[in-house]
Write an enzyme that holds these catalytic residues in place. Structure first.
Site, PDB file in Angstrom:
ATOM      1  N   GLY A 183      49.425  -0.589   5.516  1.00 15.61           N
ATOM      2  CA  GLY A 183      49.850   0.182   6.164  1.00 15.61           C
ATOM      3  C   GLY A 183      48.947   0.663   7.557  1.00 15.61           C
ATOM      4  O   GLY A 183      48.193   0.196   8.025  1.00 15.61           O
ATOM      5  N   ASP A 184      48.776   2.257   7.482  1.00 17.48           N
ATOM      6  CA  ASP A 184      47.980   2.704   8.336  1.00 17.48           C
ATOM      7  C   ASP A 184      47.016   3.441   7.460  1.00 17.48           C
ATOM      8  O   ASP A 184      46.440   4.604   8.162  1.00 17.48           O
ATOM      9  CB  ASP A 184      48.789   3.633   9.468  1.00 17.48           C
ATOM     10  CG  ASP A 184      49.517   4.981   8.596  1.00 17.48           C
ATOM     11  OD1 ASP A 184      49.725   4.757   7.413  1.00 17.48           O
ATOM     12  OD2 ASP A 184      49.940   5.571   9.210  1.00 17.48           O
TER      13      ASP A 184
END
Length: 167
Positions: A97-98
């Site tokens: 993801g981030d």
């Protein structure tokens, strides 16, 4: 006698191995490779402290929601490039993801300096299709002490520090 050229197969196996240990989007090492290097670092006898950084982008979800996933992917690639520059050869990985992680040996001053450089790098606008997109990053840092023999423990401590940084 039979002679076979296996160079294509060897190249394909090498590429499969690289893909198994690297994030396709950013070309950074992935979570599995990060934990491998972390375990090796914890087992190494080194006098310098070992620091684990857990990074999470702030304000990234609205980028995907507003500009689309292609723009979000481009921001992630740019973040990876900026972090790679700031990490100056230290192990950096995209966990998913981030979320990113950095592993470094050094002192507390060096760790604080790296964290501040990463924050500054992510605060600069990202130019996506002529738009200045702004996000931030929160960072949690933990150091391996005498009681930390497992990578999971160190990264959990960094994650707790990240949670405190976000609040």
């Amino acid at each position: 006698m039979t002679i076979a050229d296996v160079s294509e197969r060897i190249a394909a196996e090498a590429e499969a191995n690289r893909l198994a240990h690297h994030d396709v989007l950013t070309a950074l090492p992935n979570r599995m490779q990060f934990y491998k290097v972390l375990t090796e670092a914890l087992n190494a006898s080194d006098e310098e402290p070992l620091f684990a950084f857990y990074l999470d982008l702030d304000g990234f979800k609205p980028v995907n929601d507003t500009f689309g996933h292609a723009a979000g992917d481009e921001v992630l690639r740019m973040v990876a490039d900026r972090l790679r520059t700031e990490a100056q050869g230290e192990m950096i990985a995209r966990l998913g993801g981030d979320e990113f992680a950095i592993l470094m040996r050094g002192d507390y001053e060096g760790a604080a300096d790296l964290a501040n450089r990463c924050i500054a790098a992510c605060e600069r606008p990202f130019d996506i299709r002529g738009l200045a997109i702004r996000i931030g990053v929160s960072i949690g840092v933990a150091t391996a002490g005498l009681n930390c023999a497992e990578g999971d423990t160190l990264l959990q401590e960094a994650d707790r520090a990240l949670y405190r940084a976000k609040t």
